[in-house]
Motif scaffolding. Sequence first.
Motif, PDB file in Angstrom:
ATOM      1  N   TYR A  42       8.083  -4.606   1.783  1.00 44.48           N
ATOM      2  CA  TYR A  42       7.797  -5.469   0.642  1.00 44.48           C
ATOM      3  C   TYR A  42       8.871  -5.376  -0.439  1.00 44.48           C
ATOM      4  CZ  TYR A  42       3.136  -5.930   2.662  1.00 44.48           C
ATOM      5  OH  TYR A  42       2.086  -6.190   3.509  1.00 44.48           O
ATOM      6  N   GLY A  43       9.896  -4.564  -0.207  1.00 50.39           N
ATOM      7  CA  GLY A  43      10.999  -4.481  -1.150  1.00 50.39           C
ATOM      8  C   GLY A  43      10.838  -3.472  -2.266  1.00 50.39           C
ATOM      9  N   ASN A  44       9.859  -2.578  -2.163  1.00 49.99           N
ATOM     10  CA  ASN A  44       9.646  -1.541  -3.170  1.00 49.99           C
ATOM     11  C   ASN A  44      10.205  -0.209  -2.676  1.00 49.99           C
ATOM     12  OD1 ASN A  44       7.976  -3.131  -5.083  1.00 49.99           O
ATOM     13  ND2 ASN A  44       6.564  -3.202  -3.349  1.00 49.99           N
ATOM     14  N   LYS A  45      10.743   0.583  -3.591  1.00 50.70           N
ATOM     15  CA  LYS A  45      11.315   1.869  -3.212  1.00 50.70           C
ATOM     16  C   LYS A  45      10.261   2.970  -3.196  1.00 50.70           C
ATOM     17  CE  LYS A  45      16.094   1.063  -4.580  1.00 50.70           C
ATOM     18  NZ  LYS A  45      17.252   1.556  -5.374  1.00 50.70           N
ATOM     19  N   VAL A  46      10.272   3.761  -2.122  1.00 51.32           N
ATOM     20  CA  VAL A  46       9.365   4.899  -1.999  1.00 51.32           C
ATOM     21  C   VAL A  46      10.170   6.141  -1.627  1.00 51.32           C
ATOM     22  CG1 VAL A  46       7.314   3.559  -1.376  1.00 51.32           C
ATOM     23  CG2 VAL A  46       8.893   4.301   0.424  1.00 51.32           C
ATOM     24  N   ARG A  47       9.560   7.288  -1.874  1.00 48.59           N
ATOM     25  CA  ARG A  47      10.205   8.572  -1.577  1.00 48.59           C
ATOM     26  C   ARG A  47      10.034   8.915  -0.096  1.00 48.59           C
ATOM     27  NH1 ARG A  47      10.129  12.858  -5.439  1.00 48.59           N
ATOM     28  NH2 ARG A  47       8.594  13.943  -4.181  1.00 48.59           N
ATOM     29  N   VAL A  48      11.151   9.172   0.569  1.00 45.06           N
ATOM     30  CA  VAL A  48      11.125   9.545   1.982  1.00 45.06           C
ATOM     31  C   VAL A  48      12.189  10.614   2.223  1.00 45.06           C
ATOM     32  CG1 VAL A  48      10.424   7.204   2.694  1.00 45.06           C
ATOM     33  CG2 VAL A  48      12.843   7.846   2.718  1.00 45.06           C
ATOM     34  N   TYR A  49      12.132  11.213   3.407  1.00 42.22           N
ATOM     35  CA  TYR A  49      13.232  12.080   3.836  1.00 42.22           C
ATOM     36  C   TYR A  49      14.268  11.227   4.559  1.00 42.22           C
ATOM     37  CZ  TYR A  49      10.524  16.267   2.740  1.00 42.22           C
ATOM     38  OH  TYR A  49       9.817  17.248   2.085  1.00 42.22           O
ATOM     39  N   ASP A  50      15.519  11.676   4.510  1.00 47.84           N
ATOM     40  CA  ASP A  50      16.562  10.931   5.200  1.00 47.84           C
ATOM     41  C   ASP A  50      16.411  11.087   6.713  1.00 47.84           C
ATOM     42  OD1 ASP A  50      17.642  13.437   5.859  1.00 47.84           O
ATOM     43  OD2 ASP A  50      19.224  13.341   4.338  1.00 47.84           O
ATOM     44  N   SER A 100       0.816  -1.216   0.000  1.00 47.95           N
ATOM     45  CA  SER A 100       0.000   0.000   0.000  1.00 47.95           C
ATOM     46  C   SER A 100       0.853   1.272   0.000  1.00 47.95           C
ATOM     47  CB  SER A 100      -0.947   0.018   1.203  1.00 47.95           C
ATOM     48  OG  SER A 100      -0.225  -0.052   2.417  1.00 47.95           O
ATOM     49  N   TYR A 101       2.030   1.210   0.637  1.00 45.77           N
ATOM     50  CA  TYR A 101       2.919   2.375   0.649  1.00 45.77           C
ATOM     51  C   TYR A 101       3.392   2.699  -0.775  1.00 45.77           C
ATOM     52  CZ  TYR A 101       3.235   1.103   5.610  1.00 45.77           C
ATOM     53  OH  TYR A 101       2.941   0.765   6.905  1.00 45.77           O
ATOM     54  N   PHE A 102       3.785   1.655  -1.485  1.00 47.49           N
ATOM     55  CA  PHE A 102       4.290   1.837  -2.849  1.00 47.49           C
ATOM     56  C   PHE A 102       3.173   2.258  -3.795  1.00 47.49           C
ATOM     57  CE2 PHE A 102       5.673  -0.144  -6.985  1.00 47.49           C
ATOM     58  CZ  PHE A 102       6.716   0.724  -7.225  1.00 47.49           C
ATOM     59  N   THR A 103       2.011   1.619  -3.654  1.00 47.77           N
ATOM     60  CA  THR A 103       0.870   1.969  -4.506  1.00 47.77           C
ATOM     61  C   THR A 103       0.512   3.436  -4.336  1.00 47.77           C
ATOM     62  OG1 THR A 103      -0.043  -0.272  -4.361  1.00 47.77           O
ATOM     63  CG2 THR A 103      -1.546   1.477  -5.020  1.00 47.77           C
ATOM     64  N   PHE A 104       0.468   3.890  -3.093  1.00 45.95           N
ATOM     65  CA  PHE A 104       0.098   5.278  -2.814  1.00 45.95           C
ATOM     66  C   PHE A 104       1.116   6.246  -3.398  1.00 45.95           C
ATOM     67  CE2 PHE A 104      -0.886   8.768   0.382  1.00 45.95           C
ATOM     68  CZ  PHE A 104      -2.095   9.094  -0.202  1.00 45.95           C
ATOM     69  N   ASN A 105       2.402   5.869  -3.322  1.00 51.08           N
ATOM     70  CA  ASN A 105       3.444   6.727  -3.880  1.00 51.08           C
ATOM     71  C   ASN A 105       3.408   6.749  -5.401  1.00 51.08           C
ATOM     72  OD1 ASN A 105       6.921   7.204  -2.742  1.00 51.08           O
ATOM     73  ND2 ASN A 105       5.480   8.587  -3.708  1.00 51.08           N
ATOM     74  N   LEU A 106       2.969   5.641  -6.009  1.00 47.72           N
ATOM     75  CA  LEU A 106       2.795   5.623  -7.456  1.00 47.72           C
ATOM     76  C   LEU A 106       1.623   6.506  -7.874  1.00 47.72           C
ATOM     77  CD1 LEU A 106       3.276   1.898  -8.614  1.00 47.72           C
ATOM     78  CD2 LEU A 106       4.730   3.847  -9.140  1.00 47.72           C
TER      79      LEU A 106
END
Length: 241
Positions: free
Chosen positions: A173-181, A103-109
Amino acid sequence: MSIGKNLSILFYIQLTKLMIMHTISLEMSKGDNMERMSIKEFKTKSNIEIIEELMKANNGYVTSKLISELGIHRMYLNIMKEKGIIEKVGNGIYIDSKKIEDSYFTFNLELPNIIYSHMTALYFHGLSIKAPDNKCDITVSNNYFNYKLKNHNVFYVDKEIYNMGLTEVETPYGNKVRVYDIERCICDIIRSKNRMDLEHIKYAIRSYIKRKDKNINKLSEYAEKLGVKEEVMNYIEIFYE
């Protein structure tokens, strides 16, 4: 490309395949109806195979935008959906039906302008007490709005600091998402402490101090740009063991 940089090489490989298939189709279309039917069936199979390869390359995901860029008609997604090969999980976003949705990756897409921040980002960095619930901490620029944000904790910032500390991490789940460091997140939770759980802030700071990869100089620079340098340094001093 909307799905990720890791597909750029594959894009050109598959595009070449499509060009070859198109050439074959033109050559054989001079034949009778049976030959044209065979080519149609061949292309249908090949296009679905290409989509399946794209999904394998991106952990089960594919978008309608991506296949359109490859010159494949979106109807193949509908065919695959009807056959139970894929499931639609978002606007123009599909996943292999054998995969569990991230869901994290889907939302970021769906909303590529969002950046996971604060406690949600710290969870991805391994610095949060617990996993985020259905409400994620998300940062966007002041001029951005989308109705899908209404169920999340949204932080609006000026464009000057919107990209500061922007990076990518893998979800569980192994997908890359945008975050702050990490350093940006520590500054943000202190800056927005009135909207945070104090115990979560304490845990994050203690955990950050123990990290071998912490960068206090970067933390200080971020804190100064965000106008919270004194407060951030005070927290670090208090919890430094």
